[in-house]
Design an enzyme around this catalytic site. Structure first.
Site, PDB file in Angstrom:
ATOM      1  N   PRO A  37       9.514  -2.372  -0.953  1.00  0.00           N
ATOM      2  CA  PRO A  37      10.190  -1.984   0.290  1.00  0.00           C
ATOM      3  C   PRO A  37       9.177  -1.534   1.353  1.00  0.00           C
ATOM      4  O   PRO A  37       8.191  -0.872   1.036  1.00  0.00           O
ATOM      5  CB  PRO A  37      11.098  -0.834  -0.123  1.00  0.00           C
ATOM      6  N   GLU A  38       9.431  -1.916   2.576  1.00  0.00           N
ATOM      7  CA  GLU A  38       8.582  -1.499   3.688  1.00  0.00           C
ATOM      8  C   GLU A  38       9.376  -0.511   4.542  1.00  0.00           C
ATOM      9  O   GLU A  38      10.486  -0.140   4.181  1.00  0.00           O
ATOM     10  CB  GLU A  38       8.131  -2.749   4.461  1.00  0.00           C
TER      11      GLU A  38
ATOM     12  N   LYS B 135       6.439   5.313   4.005  1.00  0.00           N
ATOM     13  CA  LYS B 135       7.329   4.699   3.008  1.00  0.00           C
ATOM     14  C   LYS B 135       7.805   5.726   1.974  1.00  0.00           C
ATOM     15  O   LYS B 135       8.255   5.368   0.892  1.00  0.00           O
ATOM     16  CB  LYS B 135       6.600   3.542   2.317  1.00  0.00           C
TER      17      LYS B 135
ATOM     18  N   ARG C 136       9.705  -1.333 -13.076  1.00  0.00           N
ATOM     19  CA  ARG C 136       8.265  -1.570 -13.167  1.00  0.00           C
ATOM     20  C   ARG C 136       7.445  -0.284 -13.373  1.00  0.00           C
ATOM     21  O   ARG C 136       6.226  -0.351 -13.494  1.00  0.00           O
ATOM     22  CB  ARG C 136       7.769  -2.288 -11.905  1.00  0.00           C
TER      23      ARG C 136
ATOM     24  N   ARG D 265      -2.042 -11.905  -2.704  1.00  0.00           N
ATOM     25  CA  ARG D 265      -1.013 -11.762  -1.674  1.00  0.00           C
ATOM     26  C   ARG D 265      -1.081 -12.947  -0.720  1.00  0.00           C
ATOM     27  O   ARG D 265      -2.159 -13.433  -0.392  1.00  0.00           O
ATOM     28  CB  ARG D 265      -1.217 -10.463  -0.885  1.00  0.00           C
TER      29      ARG D 265
END
Ligand SMILES: [Zn+2]
Length: 277
Positions: free
Chosen positions: A2-3, A59, A112, A266
Protein backbone atom coordinates in the site's frame (compact mmCIF):
# COMPACT_ATOMS: atom_id res chain seq x y z
CA UNK A 1 2.51 -2.67 -0.96
CA UNK A 2 0.00 0.00 0.00
CA UNK A 3 1.14 3.53 -0.78
CA UNK A 4 -0.05 6.83 0.70
CA UNK A 5 -3.57 6.82 -0.82
CA UNK A 6 -4.31 3.28 0.35
CA UNK A 7 -2.94 3.93 3.84
CA UNK A 8 -4.97 7.14 4.00
CA UNK A 9 -8.12 5.24 3.10
CA UNK A 10 -7.40 2.46 5.60
CA UNK A 11 -6.82 5.08 8.33
CA UNK A 12 -10.08 6.85 7.44
CA UNK A 13 -11.99 3.56 7.45
CA UNK A 14 -10.55 2.60 10.85
CA UNK A 15 -11.27 6.05 12.23
CA UNK A 16 -14.89 5.70 11.22
CA UNK A 17 -15.20 2.11 12.47
CA UNK A 18 -13.26 2.12 15.74
CA UNK A 19 -12.68 5.80 16.59
CA UNK A 20 -14.28 6.33 20.01
CA UNK A 21 -14.17 2.63 20.89
CA UNK A 22 -12.35 1.16 23.84
CA UNK A 23 -9.91 -1.75 23.75
CA UNK A 24 -10.88 -4.07 26.59
CA UNK A 25 -7.96 -6.41 26.01
CA UNK A 26 -5.24 -6.95 23.43
CA UNK A 27 -3.30 -10.04 22.49
CA UNK A 28 -0.02 -10.11 20.61
CA UNK A 29 0.09 -13.52 18.93
CA UNK A 30 3.27 -13.03 16.90
CA UNK A 31 5.76 -11.30 19.20
CA UNK A 32 7.88 -9.98 16.32
CA UNK A 33 4.97 -7.88 15.09
CA UNK A 34 5.81 -5.49 17.94
CA UNK A 35 9.50 -6.15 18.54
CA UNK A 36 9.87 -3.41 21.15
CA UNK A 37 7.16 -4.84 23.45
CA UNK A 38 6.79 -8.20 25.13
CA UNK A 39 3.39 -9.84 24.59
CA UNK A 40 2.64 -9.21 28.28
CA UNK A 41 3.73 -5.57 28.04
CA UNK A 42 1.68 -5.06 24.90
CA UNK A 43 -1.43 -6.50 26.55
CA UNK A 44 -0.88 -4.49 29.69
CA UNK A 45 -0.35 -1.20 27.85
CA UNK A 46 -3.46 -1.57 25.72
CA UNK A 47 -5.87 -2.92 28.31
CA UNK A 48 -8.66 -0.39 28.66
CA UNK A 49 -7.18 2.05 26.14
CA UNK A 50 -9.67 4.35 24.42
CA UNK A 51 -9.14 4.91 20.70
CA UNK A 52 -9.62 8.64 20.20
CA UNK A 53 -9.07 8.52 16.47
CA UNK A 54 -7.02 7.00 13.68
CA UNK A 55 -4.74 9.11 11.49
CA UNK A 56 -1.77 8.67 9.19
CA UNK A 57 1.78 9.92 8.78
CA UNK A 58 3.57 8.78 5.61
CA UNK A 59 2.63 5.14 5.19
CA UNK A 60 2.14 4.67 8.95
CA UNK A 61 -1.28 4.30 10.55
CA UNK A 62 -1.54 6.06 13.91
CA UNK A 63 -4.08 4.94 16.51
CA UNK A 64 -4.38 7.95 18.82
CA UNK A 65 -5.02 6.47 22.27
CA UNK A 66 -6.11 8.17 25.43
CA UNK A 67 -3.40 8.79 28.00
CA UNK A 68 -1.35 10.60 25.31
CA UNK A 69 -0.22 7.43 23.60
CA UNK A 70 -0.07 6.30 20.00
CA UNK A 71 -0.04 2.85 18.42
CA UNK A 72 2.01 3.08 15.21
CA UNK A 73 1.19 0.45 12.58
CA UNK A 74 2.89 -0.23 9.27
CA UNK A 75 0.99 -2.63 7.02
CA UNK A 76 4.02 -3.32 4.80
CA UNK A 77 3.18 -5.93 2.16
CA UNK A 78 0.06 -7.73 3.32
CA UNK A 79 -1.03 -6.39 6.70
CA UNK A 80 -4.76 -5.81 7.07
CA UNK A 81 -7.32 -5.18 9.77
CA UNK A 82 -10.57 -7.11 10.15
CA UNK A 83 -13.44 -6.16 12.40
CA UNK A 84 -15.13 -9.39 13.26
CA UNK A 85 -18.25 -10.21 15.21
CA UNK A 86 -17.78 -12.58 18.12
CA UNK A 87 -18.82 -15.73 16.32
CA UNK A 88 -16.52 -15.30 13.33
CA UNK A 89 -13.26 -17.29 13.27
CA UNK A 90 -9.97 -15.41 13.25
CA UNK A 91 -8.04 -15.60 9.96
CA UNK A 92 -5.07 -17.91 9.73
CA UNK A 93 -2.34 -15.27 9.96
CA UNK A 94 -3.80 -13.27 12.84
CA UNK A 95 -0.86 -11.67 14.66
CA UNK A 96 -2.73 -9.44 17.07
CA UNK A 97 -6.28 -9.21 18.37
CA UNK A 98 -7.95 -6.24 20.00
CA UNK A 99 -11.15 -6.99 21.92
CA UNK A 100 -13.44 -3.98 21.74
CA UNK A 101 -16.16 -3.09 24.20
CA UNK A 102 -19.05 -3.76 21.81
CA UNK A 103 -18.26 -7.49 21.40
CA UNK A 104 -16.33 -6.83 18.22
CA UNK A 105 -12.79 -7.97 17.71
CA UNK A 106 -10.28 -6.10 15.60
CA UNK A 107 -7.78 -8.59 14.19
CA UNK A 108 -4.51 -7.78 12.48
CA UNK A 109 -3.79 -10.41 9.86
CA UNK A 110 -0.55 -10.51 7.88
CA UNK A 111 0.21 -13.31 5.49
CA UNK A 112 3.76 -12.19 4.72
CA UNK A 113 4.79 -11.31 8.31
CA UNK A 114 6.35 -7.92 7.50
CA UNK A 115 3.86 -5.73 9.37
CA UNK A 116 5.03 -3.73 12.37
CA UNK A 117 3.45 -2.22 15.47
CA UNK A 118 4.94 0.02 18.10
CA UNK A 119 3.59 1.93 21.07
CA UNK A 120 4.88 5.44 21.67
CA UNK A 121 4.13 8.40 23.89
CA UNK A 122 2.36 11.10 21.86
CA UNK A 123 4.99 13.61 22.97
CA UNK A 124 7.75 11.46 21.49
CA UNK A 125 5.94 10.39 18.33
CA UNK A 126 7.78 12.73 15.99
CA UNK A 127 11.11 11.54 17.39
CA UNK A 128 10.51 7.83 16.87
CA UNK A 129 12.77 6.21 14.31
CA UNK A 130 9.71 5.43 12.21
CA UNK A 131 8.65 9.05 11.83
CA UNK A 132 11.57 11.35 12.53
CA UNK A 133 13.27 11.08 9.15
CA UNK A 134 10.10 11.27 7.01
CA UNK A 135 9.83 14.03 4.45
CA UNK A 136 7.01 16.57 4.89
CA UNK A 137 3.52 15.32 4.09
CA UNK A 138 2.79 16.00 0.41
CA UNK A 139 -0.35 17.94 1.33
CA UNK A 140 1.37 20.04 3.99
CA UNK A 141 2.53 23.61 3.50
CA UNK A 142 6.13 22.48 3.89
CA UNK A 143 5.99 20.43 0.70
CA UNK A 144 6.51 23.19 -1.85
CA UNK A 145 8.07 23.20 -5.34
CA UNK A 146 11.07 24.88 -3.71
CA UNK A 147 11.41 22.07 -1.20
CA UNK A 148 11.22 19.47 -3.97
CA UNK A 149 13.67 21.40 -6.13
CA UNK A 150 16.11 21.54 -3.23
CA UNK A 151 15.86 17.81 -2.63
CA UNK A 152 16.44 17.02 -6.30
CA UNK A 153 19.36 19.41 -6.66
CA UNK A 154 21.25 17.59 -3.90
CA UNK A 155 20.85 14.07 -5.26
CA UNK A 156 22.86 12.18 -7.84
CA UNK A 157 20.36 9.33 -7.75
CA UNK A 158 17.70 8.85 -10.40
CA UNK A 159 14.41 10.72 -10.24
CA UNK A 160 12.58 7.50 -9.49
CA UNK A 161 14.89 6.61 -6.61
CA UNK A 162 14.46 10.08 -5.12
CA UNK A 163 10.67 9.88 -5.36
CA UNK A 164 10.70 6.50 -3.61
CA UNK A 165 12.96 7.70 -0.77
CA UNK A 166 10.53 8.38 2.10
CA UNK A 167 12.97 10.83 3.67
CA UNK A 168 12.81 13.00 0.52
CA UNK A 169 9.20 12.59 -0.63
CA UNK A 170 6.81 10.65 1.54
CA UNK A 171 4.02 8.36 0.43
CA UNK A 172 4.99 7.28 -3.07
CA UNK A 173 5.76 3.65 -3.90
CA UNK A 174 6.47 1.88 -7.15
CA UNK A 175 3.03 2.43 -8.67
CA UNK A 176 2.42 6.09 -7.91
CA UNK A 177 6.04 7.05 -8.64
CA UNK A 178 5.55 5.69 -12.17
CA UNK A 179 2.26 7.55 -12.54
CA UNK A 180 3.77 10.82 -11.28
CA UNK A 181 6.75 10.64 -13.64
CA UNK A 182 4.48 9.89 -16.57
CA UNK A 183 2.18 12.79 -15.76
CA UNK A 184 5.18 15.10 -15.45
CA UNK A 185 6.67 13.59 -18.64
CA UNK A 186 9.91 13.02 -16.80
CA UNK A 187 12.34 10.18 -17.41
CA UNK A 188 12.55 7.89 -14.36
CA UNK A 189 16.29 7.38 -14.93
CA UNK A 190 17.31 11.04 -15.17
CA UNK A 191 19.80 12.16 -12.54
CA UNK A 192 17.80 14.15 -9.98
CA UNK A 193 20.31 17.01 -9.76
CA UNK A 194 20.21 17.44 -13.54
CA UNK A 195 16.43 17.82 -13.68
CA UNK A 196 15.79 21.35 -14.81
CA UNK A 197 14.43 23.74 -12.18
CA UNK A 198 11.70 24.99 -14.46
CA UNK A 199 10.23 21.47 -14.66
CA UNK A 200 10.09 21.03 -10.87
CA UNK A 201 6.78 22.86 -10.62
CA UNK A 202 5.20 20.36 -12.97
CA UNK A 203 6.66 17.38 -11.10
CA UNK A 204 5.40 18.82 -7.81
CA UNK A 205 1.94 19.32 -9.32
CA UNK A 206 1.96 15.74 -10.65
CA UNK A 207 2.69 14.33 -7.17
CA UNK A 208 -0.27 16.18 -5.68
CA UNK A 209 -2.56 15.37 -8.60
CA UNK A 210 -1.81 11.65 -8.63
CA UNK A 211 -2.29 11.32 -4.85
CA UNK A 212 -5.43 13.46 -4.81
CA UNK A 213 -6.98 11.53 -7.66
CA UNK A 214 -6.22 8.17 -6.05
CA UNK A 215 -7.66 9.18 -2.68
CA UNK A 216 -10.75 10.66 -4.33
CA UNK A 217 -11.32 7.52 -6.35
CA UNK A 218 -10.77 5.27 -3.34
CA UNK A 219 -13.15 7.23 -1.16
CA UNK A 220 -16.04 6.41 -3.49
CA UNK A 221 -15.59 2.72 -2.75
CA UNK A 222 -17.27 0.62 -0.12
CA UNK A 223 -15.02 -0.65 2.62
CA UNK A 224 -15.64 -4.13 3.93
CA UNK A 225 -15.12 -3.91 7.71
CA UNK A 226 -14.16 -7.58 7.69
CA UNK A 227 -11.34 -6.94 5.24
CA UNK A 228 -9.75 -3.52 5.58
CA UNK A 229 -6.63 -4.18 3.57
CA UNK A 230 -4.40 -1.67 1.90
CA UNK A 231 -4.99 -3.17 -1.50
CA UNK A 232 -8.73 -2.62 -1.60
CA UNK A 233 -8.03 0.39 -3.70
CA UNK A 234 -5.26 -1.11 -5.90
CA UNK A 235 -7.38 -4.05 -6.80
CA UNK A 236 -10.15 -2.00 -8.28
CA UNK A 237 -7.80 0.39 -9.98
CA UNK A 238 -6.76 -2.09 -12.65
CA UNK A 239 -7.17 -0.38 -15.96
CA UNK A 240 -7.00 3.08 -14.45
CA UNK A 241 -3.23 3.39 -14.36
CA UNK A 242 -1.83 5.69 -16.99
CA UNK A 243 1.45 3.86 -17.37
CA UNK A 244 1.95 1.36 -14.55
CA UNK A 245 1.47 -2.26 -15.60
CA UNK A 246 0.89 -1.26 -19.22
CA UNK A 247 3.97 -2.73 -20.86
CA UNK A 248 3.48 -2.98 -24.63
CA UNK A 249 0.26 -0.96 -24.57
CA UNK A 250 -0.11 2.33 -26.41
CA UNK A 251 0.88 5.48 -24.50
CA UNK A 252 -2.21 7.54 -23.69
CA UNK A 253 -0.47 10.67 -25.01
CA UNK A 254 1.42 9.58 -28.09
CA UNK A 255 0.52 5.95 -28.83
CA UNK A 256 4.15 4.79 -28.51
CA UNK A 257 4.55 1.41 -26.84
CA UNK A 258 5.00 1.60 -23.05
CA UNK A 259 8.26 0.06 -21.89
CA UNK A 260 9.14 -1.78 -18.72
CA UNK A 261 12.64 -1.99 -17.30
CA UNK A 262 13.38 -4.18 -14.33
CA UNK A 263 15.90 -3.20 -11.70
CA UNK A 264 16.48 -4.81 -8.30
CA UNK A 265 13.32 -6.83 -8.72
CA UNK A 266 11.12 -3.79 -9.33
CA UNK A 267 9.61 -2.74 -12.61
CA UNK A 268 9.72 0.75 -14.02
CA UNK A 269 7.09 1.59 -16.63
CA UNK A 270 7.48 4.62 -18.87
CA UNK A 271 6.82 5.99 -22.33
CA UNK A 272 10.10 6.13 -24.27
CA UNK A 273 8.80 9.07 -26.30
CA UNK A 274 6.98 11.32 -23.79
CA UNK A 275 9.48 10.64 -21.04
CA UNK A 276 12.70 11.02 -22.98
CA UNK A 277 14.42 13.22 -20.43
ZN1 LIG B 1 3.98 8.76 -24.96
Amino acid sequence: MPELPEVELVARALDKLVGGSRILAAELLRPRLAPESSPAGFAEALRGAGIEGVTRRGKHILFQLDGQRVLIVHLRMTGRFLLLPEERELPKHTHAVFYLEDQRRMAFDDQRHFGLMKLAAASELQQTKELRALAPEPFSEAFTPDYLGGVLSRSRRTLKETLLDQTKVTGLGNIYAAEVLFLARANPFSVSAEFSRRRVQRLHRAILDVLTEAIAHGSTMNVDPENIDGSFYDGSNQGRWRVYDREGEACLNCRASIRRLSHAGRSTYFCPRCQRR
